[in-house]
Write a protein that holds these residues in place. Structure first.
Motif: not given
Length: 264
Positions: A241-246
């Motif tokens: 999720s954090e990767h996709n948000r970044s």
């Protein structure tokens, strides 16, 4: 005949009639022998609330990306749930996340212990309760709050996701607050993970059978909740999720840059 009533201006407010007191706020403030009940008045509470926000923001602003872990304060330290909490805190810390809990015993202590054992940053956001509950020994940064809503703001503002271990009313309160914020797009790209399918399974079935079946929520609202028994999977949900948000943030910045670039 015009009605005459006593009146007094108190800052931006105008009070009349029986609301006019015999003394002013300044008198009560400066009178060393006067009553101390002024500290419990709503205007003063606003300043205390403001102070809690300022303190919380100041202490947490420089944290690395963090994950909040919820769970019962009554979880025994020799239980499988406690062991899962330790493993979860440890693997979140190894993945580079600070771990935030409510700072108490039980499942909260377990997650803080795991993060501390891994050399990560372990944070506890405590709350003033009518019964004694001390900050657990594995917290590196502990903040005590008077007000639940201030504490809840800190949980959300400084976390990139929530993971809920089995817990009681407090855990459910935080869980559904998070789901409401995500559902209403107050926060975005915010995963909510439930650890323990046996514990949470009944709740999920109730949500499907009562809320979804009667149209109280939409089918896609179920996608806001992810449930697992595997600690690695829970951590991977957060990481992905954090990767996709970044990635989305980078794409948005590139789009803005291309729109504002001067033509060659």
């Amino acid at each position: 005949m015009k009605r005459t009533r006593p009146e007094r201006r108190q800052g931006p407010a105008l009070v009349r009639g029986q609301l006019v007191t015999d003394s002013t706020h300044d008198q009560r403030l400066l009178d060393r022998q006067g009553p101390a009940d002024w500290v419990h008045m709503d205007p003063w509470r606003v300043l205390r609330i403001q102070a809690e926000f300022v303190e919380g923001f100041g202490q947490l602003a420089e944290l690395p990306t963090a994950v909040t872990v919820f769970g019962s304060a009554r979880t025994p330290d020799d239980s499988p749930e406690y062991k899962t909490g330790v493993e979860l805190g440890l693997k979140l810390a190894k993945a580079g996340y600070a771990v935030i809990t409510g700072g108490g015993p039980g499942a909260m202590e377990a997650a803080n212990k795991g993060a501390s054992d891994a050399g990560g940053i372990s944070v506890g956001l405590g709350i003033e309760l009518p019964f004694e509950q001390r900050m657990n020994d594995y917290v590196d940064l502990g903040i005590e709050f008077r007000y639940f809503f201030v504490r809840k703001t800190m949980f959300v503002k400084y976390s990139c996701g929530f993971i809920a271990l089995p817990g009681g009313f407090g855990t459910l309160d935080e869980l559904f607050e998070a789901l409401t914020l995500v559902q209403t797009h107050k926060v975005t790209s915010f995963p909510v993970v439930l650890m323990g399918s046996r514990f949470w399974g009944g709740l999920i079935e109730w949500i499907k059978g009562s809320l979804l079946a009667t149209g109280k929520i939409s089918a896609h609202d179920l996608d806001l909740i992810q449930i697992t028994d595997d600690v690695d999977e829970a951590v991977n949900i957060i990481v992905e999720s954090e990767h996709n948000r970044s990635k989305r943030r980078e794409e948005e910045l590139e789009a803005v840059a291309s729109q504002t670039a001067e033509p060659q």
